[in-house]
Design a protein around this motif. Structure first.
Motif, short mmCIF file in Angstrom:
data_model
loop_
_atom_site.label_atom_id
_atom_site.label_comp_id
_atom_site.label_asym_id
_atom_site.label_seq_id
_atom_site.Cartn_x
_atom_site.Cartn_y
_atom_site.Cartn_z
N SER A 114 -5.54 -5.65 1.93
CA SER A 114 -5.06 -6.95 1.44
C SER A 114 -3.57 -6.90 1.13
O SER A 114 -2.82 -7.81 1.44
CB SER A 114 -5.82 -7.37 0.19
OG SER A 114 -7.05 -7.98 0.52
N ARG A 115 -3.15 -5.79 0.51
CA ARG A 115 -1.73 -5.65 0.17
C ARG A 115 -0.87 -5.55 1.43
O ARG A 115 0.22 -6.13 1.49
CB ARG A 115 -1.51 -4.41 -0.69
CG ARG A 115 -2.14 -4.54 -2.08
CD ARG A 115 -1.77 -3.33 -2.92
NE ARG A 115 -2.32 -3.44 -4.26
CZ ARG A 115 -2.02 -2.59 -5.24
NH1 ARG A 115 -1.18 -1.57 -5.01
NH2 ARG A 115 -2.54 -2.74 -6.43
N LEU A 149 1.93 -4.80 11.58
CA LEU A 149 0.84 -4.17 10.86
C LEU A 149 0.99 -2.65 10.86
O LEU A 149 0.83 -1.99 9.82
CB LEU A 149 -0.51 -4.55 11.48
CG LEU A 149 -1.74 -3.85 10.89
CD1 LEU A 149 -1.96 -4.27 9.44
CD2 LEU A 149 -2.99 -4.15 11.72
N ALA A 150 1.33 -2.11 12.04
CA ALA A 150 1.48 -0.65 12.14
C ALA A 150 2.57 -0.17 11.19
O ALA A 150 2.42 0.87 10.53
CB ALA A 150 1.81 -0.27 13.59
N ALA A 151 3.65 -0.93 11.08
CA ALA A 151 4.73 -0.56 10.16
C ALA A 151 4.24 -0.60 8.72
O ALA A 151 4.60 0.26 7.90
CB ALA A 151 5.93 -1.49 10.36
N GLY A 152 3.40 -1.58 8.41
CA GLY A 152 2.84 -1.68 7.06
C GLY A 152 1.94 -0.49 6.74
O GLY A 152 1.98 0.05 5.64
N VAL A 153 1.13 -0.10 7.72
CA VAL A 153 0.23 1.03 7.51
C VAL A 153 1.04 2.33 7.40
O VAL A 153 0.70 3.22 6.60
CB VAL A 153 -0.81 1.11 8.66
CG1 VAL A 153 -1.67 2.36 8.52
CG2 VAL A 153 -1.68 -0.14 8.68
N GLU A 154 2.08 2.41 8.17
CA GLU A 154 2.99 3.57 8.13
C GLU A 154 3.52 3.78 6.71
O GLU A 154 3.66 4.91 6.24
CB GLU A 154 4.16 3.29 9.09
CG GLU A 154 5.19 4.39 9.23
CD GLU A 154 4.71 5.45 10.21
OE1 GLU A 154 5.24 6.56 10.15
OE2 GLU A 154 3.81 5.15 11.03
N ALA A 155 3.76 2.67 6.02
CA ALA A 155 4.35 2.74 4.67
C ALA A 155 3.27 2.69 3.60
O ALA A 155 3.49 2.18 2.49
CB ALA A 155 5.35 1.59 4.49
N ASP A 187 1.92 4.76 1.60
CA ASP A 187 2.13 5.45 0.32
C ASP A 187 2.56 4.48 -0.78
O ASP A 187 2.03 4.50 -1.89
CB ASP A 187 3.22 6.52 0.47
CG ASP A 187 2.64 7.80 1.07
OD1 ASP A 187 1.57 7.71 1.71
OD2 ASP A 187 3.26 8.87 0.89
N GLY A 188 3.52 3.65 -0.44
CA GLY A 188 4.01 2.68 -1.42
C GLY A 188 2.95 1.63 -1.71
O GLY A 188 2.83 1.14 -2.84
N VAL A 227 -0.40 1.84 -1.66
CA VAL A 227 -1.56 2.25 -2.48
C VAL A 227 -1.15 2.72 -3.87
O VAL A 227 -2.02 3.02 -4.69
CB VAL A 227 -2.40 3.36 -1.77
CG1 VAL A 227 -2.93 2.84 -0.44
CG2 VAL A 227 -1.60 4.63 -1.58
N ASP A 228 0.14 2.76 -4.12
CA ASP A 228 0.63 3.18 -5.41
C ASP A 228 -0.01 2.32 -6.51
O ASP A 228 0.11 1.10 -6.51
CB ASP A 228 2.16 3.03 -5.44
CG ASP A 228 2.75 3.74 -6.64
OD1 ASP A 228 2.32 4.87 -6.93
OD2 ASP A 228 3.63 3.14 -7.29
N GLY A 229 -0.71 2.96 -7.42
CA GLY A 229 -1.35 2.22 -8.51
C GLY A 229 -2.76 1.76 -8.21
O GLY A 229 -3.43 1.22 -9.08
N LEU A 230 -3.23 1.94 -6.97
CA LEU A 230 -4.61 1.58 -6.64
C LEU A 230 -5.47 2.81 -6.90
O LEU A 230 -5.35 3.83 -6.20
CB LEU A 230 -4.72 1.21 -5.16
CG LEU A 230 -4.75 -0.27 -4.77
CD1 LEU A 230 -4.95 -0.42 -3.27
CD2 LEU A 230 -5.82 -1.04 -5.54
N ALA A 231 -6.36 2.71 -7.88
CA ALA A 231 -7.11 3.88 -8.32
C ALA A 231 -7.97 4.44 -7.19
O ALA A 231 -8.68 3.70 -6.51
CB ALA A 231 -8.01 3.50 -9.50
#
Lengths: 633, 633
Positions: free
Chosen positions: A436-437, A613-619, A621-622, A624-628
């Motif tokens: 979603s993010r 989308l691929a660029a978003g998935v590539e990044a 790390d940022g 999922v930051d804060g997603l438990a």
């Protein structure tokens, strides 16, 4: 009841169109201030009532002269003129130019009496006497009219400025400003009353009693927005019950106040029956039932001198019938042509069978291929599904005698709105908070949360751009892996884990109420794998274990559904993500970590939306930051 | 003044774009009622907060049962169940279904406690005992979940419903309704303050003193309409004079209240100079002058923490610079993508030279050929002409190093508005009241009143579809005659003909003030022919006669202009039509009847707009009914 009409057969769509066209929806023209006229339709021709410019105007800086006085002047032999004054822009000349005279003048200024031409300042020289400018030498000849913009050159009084039916965009507003119009005669906007029927409907924002089978009223707001888009003004009427007297009063009030009254049916058939009777007894029922799917129960009639159309109750059906039959009539009455963007052409992405003997208005979604060509696929979630509204982009009209549309066949899609555009990305598969993010940062993606298994099946079918797949999978689909992430899952339990659940074994061994996910879900695949492992440990059959878990067999629809059931106190444990548990303030008994992969249709890898989308998935790390419980894969 | 910047060179258009992009125009998001949310842009993601439907729902009429109770049932061997109650749609079940029991249920109703499937009514039979229904026989087996729509099937709580940046069309409004949202978080609309400068400007509706060189304020309303179209909210500020203190107060007020302040220059350079000083002294001037034609004097700056852009003064220039540089920034701030319809591609209809060393934004008109392909032609009436706004449809950006665009070259036209469409017909030539009536019945024609001679010249050039030609013509142009009509013309005189004018001879022989039409006019050609006849009668030269007529040499711009001069008392007689004289309440001394013919470009005869025009001309008898002096040809 003496003139009760009999409607034995369904009418043709063409007859329905004619019946609606026969209704008079057109309001009187009105007059609006120029500042509110943008987007409106001119009701009558506007002729210029004044000259623009309204005066003979100097078009250069220089000297206003009588042209004939300069005849023969050239560089070698200038003409000497006496300076008699100055004229500035925006002021009234206080000087007259006689024979042998000149007046200094600036661009845009009014030509003084007597002068008929302007000599550019560059072709003149001042003559001084006694320390002041007394005269001017003109080094060129000018003919009458030279460097003068005559009154009316831009628009002459009496000229046709704008025709009736003209849409007033900024430039037309500009022309009307130049003519000094403070008010503009425009076509009226038809007022459309919308009557909501059905005892189970609640207005958005109202308190919903789901336990009593109540649902929010979707059609009133959808159709109201459609009315505004078509150039009408929507008026929402209060909820009508199924009582004849109340319905009669409501419909007559609406008919008196509006150019058109629309109702949409509900699952409560009795409300529709009551409307039918009111129109028959107090108005004139022109048509009942049209050979079109959806929309068979459409009503067309007159009531209190106004027009009435009854739409079907299911949201997609209501919007489809509105868009196909009613919006064109509103546009016609408002004088607003249908925008070109209201339809798009494309090729069928799959084969689809028909042959139902009546016009089929098939909800369809759009997806672009890598070349930017439009592909069209049917969306059939059952006509009761509200999400079909946003999963489909419009409808394809399929003739009664068309048996099938073949893959690659050219079709025309009537969009639900001229503002609808194909999504930049069509993704299907496992719903996921990190996904979603990622989607939030894309321009206009579409995601269908069909689950991992169904997502893979659709990817193999060739329609979507990508499938998002979580957990172990048992099928191979040719695809390009765009990357992914991992997520921790387990048993979501109430805060502080009051039952002291430690693992899957507790669900088997104790009488605990469990809420599961459907079998299309990747989470469920991970759970099934954990059950298999426990069965191996215990040397038991998997079914023996799952039969022992209360609630294992019923899969809920949303990825948060089990956790929400726990939060409501309806269950002791539910299958879910650590991230979900934390966001809802619940506990979690971790059972594992599963991988979420984004897998692309190989034909679409070069498509801009897929690259984004691929660029978003590539990044990730940022993201999922804060997603438990989340991490890079 | 210590940090006064020097702007020695014009900046590149790219630098100007960057300067504007660096300004912060984006307002805070806001919350609007769902009923006002149509067309707005969602500010943040909306996840479903409830299940739709919110309850397990029967999807058919029938009997709610425990699925396992029906196992093994078939036509030969039904299962007998005890009837324990009824559940209607929109009501809360007051029954629980136990083992061996069934409850009657209607479509859309809440599944009662205990039941997990529905047997369709068609596969059941009631069992009566003691005169009442006591039980039901199920002739088919159902599995748990059969004929039940589980809660959350449509949308599950927690699911991503709509992403940020989504444009809210009717279908998204529908989805938000289903979720019960009463209010919606949307992107704010940037407020744009528009400051009108120039002492000669008068607001439309105000009293215009043409003799003092006043003109109506065109830019404020044009740009305001453009701002609204781009997703902003326009605020018109009162007229500002050239006084520094007043301008400073006005600009600071506007900057405090708005996200962006726009001004447009005027012919009065001093106002622009004052603004320049205010921005420099009270704000931050980022850019002054861009290498683009038109628009060289563009200003970009910051003031009071807000953004400021100064537009050129001429209407077409102002709209062009607004559309090219400012509207994209407003759209960006509002989150509204530029509609696809904002540009069209076409082929140059003519060759056009450039090579001015800076970006040229060439005003261009559109015309479709018979195949529906778009042709593009330059519109150059001088940048001061307001009518260029409606004669052109947009602008073509021509690179500084492009020396010419050849006929047939593909170009992209940035339309003045996404709602601008090519006219259905491009007609040029003689303005005429009967023609105006014919045009009123066409869908969206464009007519350029250039006169008969110029009309024929343009028809030969190949750009327009048709030329309307009146009076005798001296040039032959290959064309197809679409028909025509006749009109009576003569000398328009004051009511009752106070000077007793009887014919052309009176203008020659007596000292009367005459107002003529320009030489492109068909009326003028007819007058010239009459002069030639009189000269022959009198055995005099034509020039001897015309020299003797006061005012003969100066042609006015509009076909009503001479008559209007007579009506104002500025002349004793004017060249005009009987129909004009009668509509203005004047007299006429008839001099003849001339023919008006509609002549079509042979390549365009099959074009729909030309066919519509031909049909209108065909029906001219009805059109000229009541027009004095008109008849069929």
């Amino acid at each position: 009841m003496s003139d009760r009409k009999q409607f034995r057969t369904l009418e043709s769509p063409e007859t329905a169109r004619e019946a609606i066209a026969s209704l008079d929806l057109e309001p009187d023209p009105e007059t609006v201030p120029l500042s509110d006229a943008g987007g409106r339709i001119l009701a009558e021709r506007v002729d210029a009532d004044l000259d623009v410019p309204g005066f003979d105007r100097a078009s250069v800086d220089g000297y206003a002269v009588r042209g004939r006085d300069t005849f023969g002047a050239d560089e070698a032999d200038p003409v000497e003129l006496e300076l008699v004054g100055t004229v500035h822009a925006g002021t009234e000349p206080d000087v007259e130019v006689g024979e042998g005279e000149a007046a200094e003048i600036s661009t845009g200024a009014v030509m003084p009496e007597g002068a008929d031409a302007v000599v550019m300042v560059e072709r003149t020289e001042e003559r001084h006497a006694e320390g002041a400018v007394r005269g001017v030498a003109a080094y060129t000849a000018v003919a009458p009219g030279d460097n003068v913009m005559l009154a009316g050159t831009d628009i002459a009084a009496g000229a046709r400025a704008l025709g009736p039916g003209t849409r007033l965009t900024p430039r037309e507003i500009g022309l009307l400003s130049a003519l000094g119009l403070e008010e503009v005669p425009v076509r009226g906007r038809p007022t459309v009353g919308i009557v909501s029927t059905g005892d189970e409907l609640v207005r958005p924002g109202g308190d919903l009693r789901s336990e009593a089978g109540q649902i929010y009223d979707v059609n009133s707001y959808t159709i109201a927005a459609g009315v505004e888009e078509a150039g009408g003004e929507a008026e929402l009427y209060p909820h009508a019950g199924d009582d004849y007297e109340e319905m009669e009063r409501l419909l007559l009030d609406a008919a008196a106040e509006c150019d058109l009254v629309l109702s949409s049916g509900s699952t409560s058939a009795s409300a529709v029956d009551v409307i039918y009777r009111v129109i028959e007894e107090r108005g004139d029922l022109l048509l009942h039932g049209v050979a079109v799917k959806p929309g068979k129960p459409m009503l067309v009639g007159e009531l209190g001198g106004g027009a009435y159309v009854g739409l079907p109750g299911y949201p997609v059906s209501a919007l489809t019938i509105f868009r196909t039959f009613v919006a064109p009539a509103i546009r016609e009455a408002a004088g607003v042509p249908e925008p070109e963007t209201a339809t798009v052409s494309g090729r069928m992405a799959v084969r689809e069978r028909y042959g139902e003997g009546r016009l089929r208005l098939m909800p369809a979604g759009l997806v672009n291929d890598a070349d930017g060509d439009t592909l069209v696929y049917p969306v059939d979630k059952g006509s009761g599904a509200t999400t079909s509204l946003v999963d489909a982009d419009g409808v394809v009209a399929v003739d009664p005698d068309t048996e099938y549309l073949g893959e690659g066949n050219e079709v025309e899609v009537q969009l639900f709105s001229p503002d609808v555009r194909p999504p930049t990305l069509l993704a299907v598969g496992e719903p996921d908070p990190a996904l979603s993010r990622v989607l939030d940062d894309l321009r206009s993606p579409r995601f269908l949360p069909v689950g991992s298994r169904e997502g893979l099946r659709r990817l193999r079918g060739g329609v979507p751009d990508v499938a998002v797949v979580a957990g172990p999978t048992d099928r191979e689909v040719e695809s390009v892996d765009l990357g992914g992430w991992t997520r921790e899952w387990g048993l979501v339990v109430p805060p502080e884990n009051p039952d002291g659940i430690e693992g899957l074994g507790d669900l088997v061994d104790r009488d605990l109420a469990f809420v599961n996910r459907g079998t299309d879900s990747g989470l469920r695949s991970s759970l099934d794998a954990a059950v298999a492992e426990l069965a191996a440990d215990r040397d038991a059959s998997q079914s023996a274990l799952t039969d022992a878990i209360r609630g294992f067999g019923v899969g809920t629809k949303g990825f948060e559904s089990p956790a929400r059931a726990v939060a409501r106190g309806d269950a002791d444990a539910g299958l879910g993500l650590r991230a979900t548990a934390e966001s809802l303030g619940l506990g979690v008994v971790a059972l594992g970590t599963e991988s979420v992969r984004v897998r692309a249709n190989p034909d679409r890898v070069g498509k801009p939306g897929v690259e984004e989308l691929a660029a978003g998935v590539e990044a990730i790390d940022g993201v999922v930051d804060g997603l438990a419980g989340y991490g890079p894969d």
